[in-house]
Design a protein around this motif. Structure first.
Motif, PDB file in Angstrom:
ATOM      1  N   GLN A 127      11.355   2.880   6.561  1.00 14.71           N
ATOM      2  CA  GLN A 127      10.854   1.964   7.570  1.00 14.71           C
ATOM      3  C   GLN A 127      11.935   0.954   7.983  1.00 14.71           C
ATOM      4  O   GLN A 127      12.850   0.662   7.216  1.00 14.71           O
ATOM      5  CB  GLN A 127       9.638   1.199   7.029  1.00 14.71           C
ATOM      6  CG  GLN A 127       8.438   2.088   6.727  1.00 14.71           C
ATOM      7  CD  GLN A 127       7.767   2.600   7.986  1.00 14.71           C
ATOM      8  OE1 GLN A 127       7.592   1.852   8.954  1.00 14.71           O
ATOM      9  NE2 GLN A 127       7.398   3.869   7.981  1.00 14.71           N
ATOM     10  N   TYR A 128      11.785   0.427   9.187  1.00 16.53           N
ATOM     11  CA  TYR A 128      12.698  -0.602   9.681  1.00 16.53           C
ATOM     12  C   TYR A 128      12.042  -1.969   9.521  1.00 16.53           C
ATOM     13  O   TYR A 128      10.918  -2.186   9.989  1.00 16.53           O
ATOM     14  CB  TYR A 128      13.022  -0.347  11.150  1.00 16.53           C
ATOM     15  CG  TYR A 128      13.946  -1.376  11.767  1.00 16.53           C
ATOM     16  CD1 TYR A 128      15.311  -1.369  11.486  1.00 16.53           C
ATOM     17  CD2 TYR A 128      13.456  -2.344  12.632  1.00 16.53           C
ATOM     18  CE1 TYR A 128      16.170  -2.313  12.052  1.00 16.53           C
ATOM     19  CE2 TYR A 128      14.304  -3.285  13.209  1.00 16.53           C
ATOM     20  CZ  TYR A 128      15.659  -3.258  12.911  1.00 16.53           C
ATOM     21  OH  TYR A 128      16.495  -4.191  13.471  1.00 16.53           O
ATOM     22  N   VAL A 129      12.736  -2.883   8.863  1.00 13.76           N
ATOM     23  CA  VAL A 129      12.170  -4.203   8.604  1.00 13.76           C
ATOM     24  C   VAL A 129      13.238  -5.274   8.822  1.00 13.76           C
ATOM     25  O   VAL A 129      14.438  -4.998   8.852  1.00 13.76           O
ATOM     26  CB  VAL A 129      11.633  -4.331   7.157  1.00 13.76           C
ATOM     27  CG1 VAL A 129      10.478  -3.374   6.914  1.00 13.76           C
ATOM     28  CG2 VAL A 129      12.751  -4.097   6.136  1.00 13.76           C
ATOM     29  N   GLY A 130      12.787  -6.524   8.982  1.00 13.65           N
ATOM     30  CA  GLY A 130      13.662  -7.676   8.883  1.00 13.65           C
ATOM     31  C   GLY A 130      14.240  -8.228  10.150  1.00 13.65           C
ATOM     32  O   GLY A 130      14.866  -9.285  10.120  1.00 13.65           O
ATOM     33  N   ASN A 131      14.061  -7.558  11.303  1.00  7.24           N
ATOM     34  CA  ASN A 131      14.684  -8.075  12.514  1.00  7.24           C
ATOM     35  C   ASN A 131      14.054  -9.403  12.903  1.00  7.24           C
ATOM     36  O   ASN A 131      12.834  -9.520  13.024  1.00  7.24           O
ATOM     37  CB  ASN A 131      14.531  -7.073  13.652  1.00  7.24           C
ATOM     38  CG  ASN A 131      15.275  -7.507  14.906  1.00  7.24           C
ATOM     39  OD1 ASN A 131      14.805  -8.362  15.638  1.00  7.24           O
ATOM     40  ND2 ASN A 131      16.424  -6.915  15.131  1.00  7.24           N
ATOM     41  N   GLY A 132      14.894 -10.397  13.141  1.00  5.31           N
ATOM     42  CA  GLY A 132      14.396 -11.718  13.494  1.00  5.31           C
ATOM     43  C   GLY A 132      14.940 -12.220  14.804  1.00  5.31           C
ATOM     44  O   GLY A 132      15.099 -13.424  14.995  1.00  5.31           O
ATOM     45  N   GLY A 138      18.052  -6.239  11.343  1.00 10.93           N
ATOM     46  CA  GLY A 138      17.091  -5.628  10.437  1.00 10.93           C
ATOM     47  C   GLY A 138      17.784  -4.547   9.616  1.00 10.93           C
ATOM     48  O   GLY A 138      19.009  -4.382   9.665  1.00 10.93           O
ATOM     49  N   HIS A 139      17.001  -3.790   8.875  1.00 14.08           N
ATOM     50  CA  HIS A 139      17.586  -2.727   8.054  1.00 14.08           C
ATOM     51  C   HIS A 139      16.500  -1.711   7.695  1.00 14.08           C
ATOM     52  O   HIS A 139      15.299  -1.985   7.826  1.00 14.08           O
ATOM     53  CB  HIS A 139      18.206  -3.301   6.779  1.00 14.08           C
ATOM     54  CG  HIS A 139      17.203  -3.983   5.892  1.00 14.08           C
ATOM     55  ND1 HIS A 139      16.827  -5.296   6.073  1.00 14.08           N
ATOM     56  CD2 HIS A 139      16.485  -3.533   4.824  1.00 14.08           C
ATOM     57  CE1 HIS A 139      15.937  -5.636   5.163  1.00 14.08           C
ATOM     58  NE2 HIS A 139      15.699  -4.582   4.389  1.00 14.08           N
ATOM     59  N   ARG A 215      23.925  -0.864  15.070  1.00 15.67           N
ATOM     60  CA  ARG A 215      24.159  -1.945  14.095  1.00 15.67           C
ATOM     61  C   ARG A 215      23.318  -1.791  12.842  1.00 15.67           C
ATOM     62  O   ARG A 215      23.832  -1.924  11.713  1.00 15.67           O
ATOM     63  CB  ARG A 215      23.845  -3.283  14.764  1.00 15.67           C
ATOM     64  CG  ARG A 215      24.098  -4.510  13.905  1.00 15.67           C
ATOM     65  CD  ARG A 215      23.502  -5.749  14.561  1.00 15.67           C
ATOM     66  NE  ARG A 215      22.043  -5.702  14.586  1.00 15.67           N
ATOM     67  CZ  ARG A 215      21.268  -6.575  15.229  1.00 15.67           C
ATOM     68  NH1 ARG A 215      21.822  -7.557  15.922  1.00 15.67           N
ATOM     69  NH2 ARG A 215      19.951  -6.463  15.201  1.00 15.67           N
ATOM     70  N   ASP A 216      22.025  -1.482  13.008  1.00 18.98           N
ATOM     71  CA  ASP A 216      21.091  -1.537  11.877  1.00 18.98           C
ATOM     72  C   ASP A 216      20.767  -0.162  11.279  1.00 18.98           C
ATOM     73  O   ASP A 216      20.322  -0.078  10.136  1.00 18.98           O
ATOM     74  CB  ASP A 216      19.778  -2.193  12.320  1.00 18.98           C
ATOM     75  CG  ASP A 216      19.970  -3.621  12.805  1.00 18.98           C
ATOM     76  OD1 ASP A 216      21.092  -4.155  12.656  1.00 18.98           O
ATOM     77  OD2 ASP A 216      19.021  -4.200  13.346  1.00 18.98           O
ATOM     78  N   PHE A 217      20.963   0.904  12.059  1.00 18.89           N
ATOM     79  CA  PHE A 217      20.630   2.252  11.597  1.00 18.89           C
ATOM     80  C   PHE A 217      21.869   3.109  11.368  1.00 18.89           C
ATOM     81  O   PHE A 217      21.759   4.232  10.896  1.00 18.89           O
ATOM     82  CB  PHE A 217      19.755   2.975  12.625  1.00 18.89           C
ATOM     83  CG  PHE A 217      18.360   2.439  12.784  1.00 18.89           C
ATOM     84  CD1 PHE A 217      17.269   3.152  12.317  1.00 18.89           C
ATOM     85  CD2 PHE A 217      18.135   1.233  13.424  1.00 18.89           C
ATOM     86  CE1 PHE A 217      15.982   2.680  12.484  1.00 18.89           C
ATOM     87  CE2 PHE A 217      16.848   0.752  13.598  1.00 18.89           C
ATOM     88  CZ  PHE A 217      15.767   1.473  13.114  1.00 18.89           C
TER      89      PHE A 217
END
Length: 443
Positions: A127-132, A138-139, A215-217
């Motif tokens: 799952q993708y979490v943490g984007n603010g 996120g990550h 960036r995140d994936f």
């Protein structure tokens, strides 16, 4: 699940396989992409905006490409547009998309995922979490399992953006003059009501998608239909400017017929992948009825037959080409609806072509009994409502030219009406030409 046979190609680089099958249209750097796909097992993505609650055959082309990449060891990311769907892509459109509320978009996104699960294996624990927001990456919660795809919704990073923050950080990297030269906007700008700022922002959002994915994936490529080229280039440029990372893009041929028109449209609208929207029989019949010149392209892109078999079938001449169309229709229907439904559809089609009227698999439509009371209901209206004619004039013309039969009897009177007493308990069988048949019953 889609299973691609090992003998699909003699190539071992998926780029060459996709090119051999006729998919590849534009590539940002062909040599670099071929080398990358040969050296590494990469992550890449394709975006799907939830404009309806069902996938159609245009989406199926993208699913097939995801499947090829998965077959050759790469990790697909199916990006569902819960964020971009709030605006809608203006590419290739002359009108503004109908705005949907958040509840509808979320429902459509969930329906897309259910359909994806029919065709591809997903690691749903990844799952993708943490984007603010713009500045807070996120990550993924874990590395995706080998041999499985990832699904993510871009609403997770687009819906919580601050407008001023976004424009200061991302908007500065977009040149308006360059954007206005994009094919994505030309048709909209030519219309009387022009291009709204609302739609103009779509390219920024899709470009930002690619940046976040890179960036995140650690995504290295974006794929899409050929109408997505400008949006993909925007994401490549943004990613380079913001994080100095080289990413790539590739677009694929749209599924068009020999006249350049998009395939997948029926008298009732789009050719859907859900049986409750387009029955397996109707789905089968669509491919059984493609033009002779379109057989090769459809066999290459929509089946996993070896290329020598594709060439053999599509080279058949005269009435023999119908054998190739039967193979095409069966293979595509089997992939979408399963082997049992494909066999039923094929049996029903052969029964209909042979003049039999008792097949349980011939599509049945019901109309209210009251519609046939008194002087009855016009046959032309019935043809249009059943999707056997595109318009009232098309219906009248088809009837006058002798192209319509009811229970085997040719009807040439354009004013012919179907009355209640004509429709028995088993209904009536209405045919248009040799290839389209519907059983009509009263309810």
């Amino acid at each position: 699940m889609i299973n691609i046979p090992d003998n699909i190609s003699q190539h071992d680089n998926v780029f060459d396989v996709l090119k051999e099958r006729g998919f590849v249209e534009q590539v940002t750097d062909e040599d670099a992409v071929r080398d990358l796909l040969s050296r590494e097992k990469i992550r890449f993505y394709i975006g799907f905006d939830p404009t309806a609650d069902c996938l159609h055959v245009g989406h199926f082309m993208q699913i097939i490409i995801l499947s090829y990449m998965l077959k050759y060891g790469h990790t697909p990311v199916a990006l569902i547009g819960g964020g971009t769907g709030m605006i809608g892509d203006p590419s290739g459109r002359t009108d503004m998309r109908k705005l949907m509320d958040t509840e509808t978009i979320d429902y459509n996104c969930a329906q897309f995922k259910k359909l994806f699960d029919r065709f591809l294996p997903f690691d749903d624990e990844c799952q993708y979490v943490g984007n603010g927001g713009v500045f807070v990456p996120g990550h993924l919660t874990k590395e995706p399992d080998p041999g499985k795809a990832i699904s993510v919704n871009n609403g997770k990073w687009l819906r919580n953006l601050n407008f001023v923050e976004f424009m200061r950080t991302i908007g500065k990297d977009f040149n308006v003059n360059t954007m206005l030269r994009s094919e994505a906007f030309k048709q909209r700008m030519a219309r009387e009501n022009g291009l709204s700022f609302f739609e103009f922002g779509y390219m920024l959002m899709q470009g930002y998608d690619f940046y976040v994915m890179a960036r995140d994936f650690n995504v290295q490529m974006e794929f899409g239909g050929n109408d997505q080229w400008s949006n993909i280039i925007a994401g490549i440029n943004l990613t380079k400017k913001e994080i100095n990372k080289d990413v790539y893009g590739m677009t694929f041929s749209l599924l068009t017929n020999s006249e350049g028109k998009k395939m997948g449209k029926t008298g009732k609208g789009a050719l859907w992948l859900s049986a409750d929207r387009t029955s397996p029989y109707e789905f089968y019949q669509y491919w059984r009825n493609v033009g002779d010149l379109d057989v090769n392209k459809c066999l290459r892109m929509l089946t996993f037959l070896p290329m020598d078999e594709v060439e053999r079938l599509s080279s058949l001449q005269g009435s023999e080409i119908n054998k190739a169309k039967e193979v095409l229709a069966y293979e595509v229907t089997k992939m979408v609806h399963g082997e049992e439904e494909a066999e039923k559809a094929q049996e029903a089609a052969r029964s209909a072509f042979g003049g039999a009227a008792d097949s349980d698999n011939i599509p049945t439509e019901e109309m209210k009994r009251s519609e046939f009371a008194g002087e009855g209901k016009g046959l032309g209206t019935i043809l249009k409502e059943l999707g056997l004619a595109s318009s009232n004039s098309d219906a009248r013309r088809t009837i006058e030219q002798g192209g319509v039969t009811i229970d085997g009897e040719k009807i040439t009177d354009k004013d012919f009406a179907v009355r209640e007493d004509m429709i028995g308990e088993e209904g009536i069988l209405i045919r248009k030409g040799k290839k389209k048949v519907v059983r009509l019953k009263m309810k």
